[in-house]
Write a protein that holds these residues in place. Structure first.
Motif, PDB file in Angstrom:
ATOM      1  N   GLN A   1       0.830  -1.211   0.000  1.00 33.30           N
ATOM      2  CA  GLN A   1       0.000   0.000   0.000  1.00 33.30           C
ATOM      3  C   GLN A   1       0.863   1.259   0.000  1.00 33.30           C
ATOM      4  OE1 GLN A   1      -2.830  -0.178   3.222  1.00 33.30           O
ATOM      5  NE2 GLN A   1      -4.398  -0.817   1.758  1.00 33.30           N
TER       6      GLN A   1
ATOM      7  N   TRP B   1       3.852   1.620  -1.278  1.00 33.55           N
ATOM      8  CA  TRP B   1       4.438   1.862  -2.607  1.00 33.55           C
ATOM      9  C   TRP B   1       3.379   2.298  -3.623  1.00 33.55           C
ATOM     10  CZ3 TRP B   1       9.006   3.296  -3.508  1.00 33.55           C
ATOM     11  CH2 TRP B   1      10.051   2.934  -2.651  1.00 33.55           C
ATOM     12  N   GLU B   2       2.187   1.773  -3.485  1.00 31.02           N
ATOM     13  CA  GLU B   2       1.105   2.207  -4.386  1.00 31.02           C
ATOM     14  C   GLU B   2       0.879   3.705  -4.229  1.00 31.02           C
ATOM     15  OE1 GLU B   2      -2.410  -0.114  -3.661  1.00 31.02           O
ATOM     16  OE2 GLU B   2      -1.426  -1.907  -4.468  1.00 31.02           O
ATOM     17  N   GLN B   3       0.906   4.144  -2.956  1.00 31.44           N
ATOM     18  CA  GLN B   3       0.686   5.568  -2.653  1.00 31.44           C
ATOM     19  C   GLN B   3       1.840   6.428  -3.182  1.00 31.44           C
ATOM     20  OE1 GLN B   3      -1.528   7.342  -0.369  1.00 31.44           O
ATOM     21  NE2 GLN B   3      -0.239   9.160  -0.166  1.00 31.44           N
TER      22      GLN B   3
ATOM     23  N   ASN C   1       3.881   5.720  -5.654  1.00 30.75           N
ATOM     24  CA  ASN C   1       3.878   5.766  -7.119  1.00 30.75           C
ATOM     25  C   ASN C   1       2.751   6.625  -7.682  1.00 30.75           C
ATOM     26  OD1 ASN C   1       6.193   4.249  -7.379  1.00 30.75           O
ATOM     27  ND2 ASN C   1       5.062   2.307  -7.221  1.00 30.75           N
ATOM     28  N   SER C   2       1.628   6.652  -6.956  1.00 36.30           N
ATOM     29  CA  SER C   2       0.524   7.454  -7.503  1.00 36.30           C
ATOM     30  C   SER C   2       0.602   8.916  -7.061  1.00 36.30           C
ATOM     31  CB  SER C   2      -0.825   6.853  -7.120  1.00 36.30           C
ATOM     32  OG  SER C   2      -0.907   6.764  -5.720  1.00 36.30           O
ATOM     33  N   HIS C   3       1.038   9.161  -5.813  1.00 34.60           N
ATOM     34  CA  HIS C   3       1.045  10.540  -5.311  1.00 34.60           C
ATOM     35  C   HIS C   3       2.454  11.097  -5.096  1.00 34.60           C
ATOM     36  CE1 HIS C   3      -3.017   9.152  -4.311  1.00 34.60           C
ATOM     37  NE2 HIS C   3      -3.372  10.431  -4.372  1.00 34.60           N
ATOM     38  N   HIS C   4       3.483  10.287  -5.366  1.00 35.91           N
ATOM     39  CA  HIS C   4       4.893  10.681  -5.187  1.00 35.91           C
ATOM     40  C   HIS C   4       5.217  11.005  -3.727  1.00 35.91           C
ATOM     41  CE1 HIS C   4       4.404  10.879  -9.433  1.00 35.91           C
ATOM     42  NE2 HIS C   4       3.579  11.921  -9.331  1.00 35.91           N
TER      43      HIS C   4
ATOM     44  N   TRP D   1       4.502   9.638   0.595  1.00 40.60           N
ATOM     45  CA  TRP D   1       3.833   8.789   1.613  1.00 40.60           C
ATOM     46  C   TRP D   1       4.213   9.295   2.994  1.00 40.60           C
ATOM     47  CZ3 TRP D   1       5.542   5.857   5.747  1.00 40.60           C
ATOM     48  CH2 TRP D   1       4.586   5.004   6.331  1.00 40.60           C
TER      49      TRP D   1
END
Ligand code: C2E
Ligand code: MG
Ligand code: MG
Length: 571
Positions: free
Chosen positions: A77, A79-81, A83-86, A88
Motif C-alpha cells: 500500500q 508503494w502504491e501511494q 507511485n501514484s502521489h509521489h 507517503w
C-alpha cells in the motif's frame, strides 16, 4: 530569504549551502536514495538514531532498517501511494543496528525530473518517547490502577467492537457481572488497605480462571465484569457452557484469601446475560447483567442468575417504586394502623403500629411490598421516623381521650436501628410527643442482632434506661440462636405467624412453639403469639403457656379511631 540581488548561479549556490546546513543539523533522520532505492546519502541524525555509520549503509537498501513488524500488505500500500502521489507519510516500526525496535514517523518523497524518478528522500523521527507517553495515558485511561484489570472505558470499547462485528459471527457472547457478597464487611472491620489487597487477589483469581482473550474488568468498588467472546452458536449450549464457568468461579471464590495473617472468606453473586447480534448496546447488556446479579443476590447470594426480560420489567417497576416512595415521604402518604394484643383473659395488653402506604393511584399498599425497597434505598430511616412520631402522638391522644393502651409496639428496621443517631432520635421523639417511654416497645429482628451483637446490646441498654421495652419480632424464622437470646437485654419474644398457622396440623410446629415458650419463660421473657386466627390455635397456645395474643381472631389492624371496636374488621 530574498535572493533578488544574486545572479541565478549565486542564488543556487546559497540555496545549496542552506540545504546542506539543514541536512547536517536536522534532528530528523534523512536518507536519499537513487531511483533503485540504493542509499546515496544520509545525515548525522540518521546515524544517531539508527546506530549505523555512513559507510555501512551507502549503496544499501533502506530495508536494512526493517523491523519485520509491518507485513507485505503494508509495504504494498505504501508503494502504491508513493507511485501514484509521489509521497507517503505514516507511522511504522524500524530496527536500529543493535536490533532494538523503535517507532518512527516517516515521510517518503519521490523526486521526479523529466518524467523519470531520480531519487527518493525519506525523513523520519524517533517517536519512542511520544509513544511511551501515549501508552501511559492509554493505561491510565483504560486500566484499573489497583488491580491492573481493564476499567469501564476499556470494557466499553471491547463491547462496542463486539457489537460492530456482530453480523460476521453467529456465536454468542456472554457478559458476567460479578459482585462480591458483603465486601463492605471486610472494609469496615479490617480497613481499606486490607480491602484493597483483597480486591487485588480477587483480580488474580479471575485472571487465572479465564482465558487471556476474555476481557476482565473492574468497574466499581467490588464489581467485576467478564466478557466471554465466541461461545457456542446456539443459546442452550452457551447457557450450559457459561453455567459451568460460573460454578467454577463460585468455587474458586470460596477458597480463603490470606492477607496480613487474616484468613478471609467471601463469596460472590454473578449476573449473566448473553448476546449474539447488534440489537443491543453496551449499556443495555451491562444493565441486564447487573439486574441478573441482583436476582442472584436476592436468591441468597453465592449464586448466579441469567437475565431474562421479566427481570428487567421487575427492575423497572422497582425503580418507579423507589421514586414514588421518595414522593410519598414528601407528601405524607404513609398511614399507621393499629392491631390490638390481648392476654388470656381477653384484656387489652397493647397494640402494634403497622404502616400502610396510601398510594394516590394504586390505593393501599402493604408494607411487605415497599419496606424491603425502603430498606435498600435507606429511605426506611425517614419513613420509620414518621411512624414513630405518628404512633407516639396517637398514643398521647388516646391517653387524652381517656383510653389507656398499656403497651404500644413499633417495628424498627435494622437499617434504622444501626444508625448512629438512633438513640438521640428516640429521645427527641419521646420529648416532643410527650409519650410515656414506659409504654413503648420497639420490635427488632434477630438478623440485626446477629451481625451487630455488641453495639446492639449497648444501644438497647441505653434505651431501656429511658423506660423503653424491646421485643424480638418474627422469632423462629431467623437464626433463633438461644445463646444469643440469653445475652440480650430484651423483654419480649413474638412467635412468628408461620408456626402458629400450622399448630393444629403440624407436630413439629407445635413442638417448636412449645420449646420457644418454655425457653422464653426460663429467660423471664414475655411471649406474644402472632397471627392467631382460630379458637383452636388460641387454646393450643394457652396450653403451651403463651401470655399474649395478636391476630385476626381478636382484631385486625385498624385505623386509630376504630381500634376500640376490635371485631369490626377494616383491613
Ligand atoms: P410484623 O411486625 O410481624 O407484623 C405482623 C403482621 O402480621 C402484620 O402484617 C399484620 O397485619 C399481620 N397479621 C396480624 N395478625 C394476623 C393474622 O391473624 N393472620 C394473618 N394472615 N396476618 C396477620 P402487615 O401489617 O402487612 O406488616 C407486615 C410486616 O411489615 C410487619 O410484620 C413488619 O415486619 C413490617 N412493618 C409493618 N409496619 C412497619 C413499620 O412501621 N416499620 C417497619 N420497619 N416495618 C414495618
Ligand atoms: Mg412486628
Ligand atoms: Mg412479626
Amino acid at each position: 530569504m530574498n535572493n533578488q540581488n544574486f545572479s541565478p548561479y549565486q542564488a543556487m549556490t546559497v540555496n545549496l549551502q542552506l540545504y546542506k546546513v539543514m541536512f547536517e543539523t536536522s534532528s530528523e533522520a534523512m536518507v536519499i536514495t537513487d531511483d533503485q532505492a540504493r542509499i546515496v546519502d544520509i545525515n548525522p541524525a540518521f546515524c544517531k538514531i539508527t546506530g549505523y555509520k555512513k559507510e555501512e549503509v551507502l549503496g544499501k537498501n533502506p530495508k536494512i532498517l526493517s523491523s519485520g513488524l509491518q507485513d507485505r500488505h503494508f509495504y504494498q500500500q505504501m508503494w502504491e501511494q508513493i507511485n501514484s502521489h509521489h509521497y507517503w507519510q505514516g507511522e511504522l516500526w524500524n530496527k536500529r543496528k543493535n536490533g532494538e525496535i523503535f517507532p518512527v514517523w516517516q515521510t517518503i518523497n519521490q523526486v521526479i525530473s523529466n518524467n523519470t524518478v531520480k531519487h527518493y528522500i525519506s525523513v523520519f523521527s524517533d517517536i519512542s518517547k511520544f509513544k511511551e507517553a501515549e501508552e501511559k495515558l492509554w493505561k491510565l485511561a483504560h486500566f484499573d490502577s489497583l488491580t491492573g484489570l481493564a476499567n469501564r472505558n476499556l470494557l466499553d470499547i471491547k463491547l462496542r467492537q463486539q457489537f460492530a462485528n456482530a453480523d460476521q459471527k453467529p456465536h454468542y457472547n456472554a457478559l458476567l457481572f460479578i459482585d462480591l457478597d458483603d465486601f463492605k464487611r471486610i472494609n469496615d472491620s479490617l480497613g481499606h488497605k486490607v480491602g484493597d489487597q483483597f480486591l487485588i487477589q480477587v483480580a488474580q483469581r479471575l485472571k487465572q480462571l479465564f482465558r487471556s482473550d476474555d476481557i476482565i474488568a473492574r468497574i466499581g468498588g467490588d464489581e467485576f465484569v467478564v466478557l466471554l467472546n465466541n461461545m457456542a452458536d446456539n443459546q442452550r449450549e452457551t447457557v450450559d457452557q457459561v453455567s459451568r464457568i460460573a460454578i467454577k468461579l463460585l468455587d474458586s471464590m470460596k477458597l480463603p484469601i490470606e492477607i496480613a495473617s487474616h484468613q478471609l472468606h467471601l463469596s460472590c453473586s454473578i449476573g449473566i446475560t448473553l448476546f449474539n447480534d447488534d440489537s443491543k448496546n453496551s449499556d443495555q447488556v451491562l444493565k441486564e447483567a447487573d439486574t441478573a446479579m441482583y436476582e442472584a443476590k436476592h436468591n441468597g447470594k453465592n449464586n448466579f442468575s441469567f437475565f431474562y426480560d421479566q427481570l428487567q420489567q421487575e427492575a423497572d417497576k422497582r425503580l418507579t417504586l423507589e421514586k414514588e416512595l421518595y414522593e410519598a415521604l414528601q407528601q405524607d402518604q404513609f398511614e399507621v394502623l393499629y392491631q390490638l394484643q390481648f392476654n388470656s383473659n381477653q384484656q387489652i395488653m397493647g397494640c402494634e403500629a403497622l404502616i400502610r402506604w396510601r398510594h394516590p393511584e394504586k390505593g393501599l399498599i402493604s408494607p411487605a411490598d415497599f419496606i424491603p425497597i425502603a430498606e435498600q434505598t435507606g429511605l426506611i430511616t425517614d419513613i420509620g421516623e414518621q411512624v414513630l412520631i405518628k404512633a407516639c402522638r396517637q398514643w398521647v391522644s388516646w391517653q387524652h381521650a381517656g383510653l389507656h393502651i398499656p403497651h404500644l409496639s413499633i417495628n424498627i428496621s435494622s437499617r434504622q436501628f444501626i444508625d448512629n443517631d438512633f438513640t438521640e432520635k428516640i429521645k427527641a421523639i419521646i420529648q416532643c410527643t410527650g409519650v410515656d417511654a414506659n409504654c413503648i416497645t420497639l420490635e427488632i429482628t434477630e438478623s440485626l442482632l446477629f451481625y451487630h451483637i455488641q453495639s446492639s446490646i449497648e444501644k438497647i441498654n441505653q434505651l431501656r434506661e429511658l423506660g423503653l421495652r424491646f421485643s424480638i419480632d418474627d422469632f423462629g424464622t431467623g437464626y433463633s440462636s438461644l445463646s444469643y437470646l440469653s445475652r440480650l437485654p430484651i423483654d419480649q419474644l413474638k412467635i412468628d405467624r408461620s408456626f402458629v398457622l400450622n399448630l393444629n396440623k403440624s407436630a413439629p410446629d407445635l413442638a417448636i412453639v412449645d420449646t420457644i415458650i418454655a425457653m422464653a419463660k426460663h429467660l423471664h421473657l414475655e411471649v406474644v403469639a402472632e397471627g392467631v386466627e382460630t379458637e383452636v390455635q388460641l387454646q393450643q397456645l394457652q396450653q403451651c403457656g403463651c401470655d399474649c395474643f395478636q391476630g385476626f381472631y381478636f382484631a385486625r389492624p385498624q385505623p386509630a379511631q376504630d381500634i376500640f371496636h376490635p371485631l369490626e374488621s377494616t383491613s
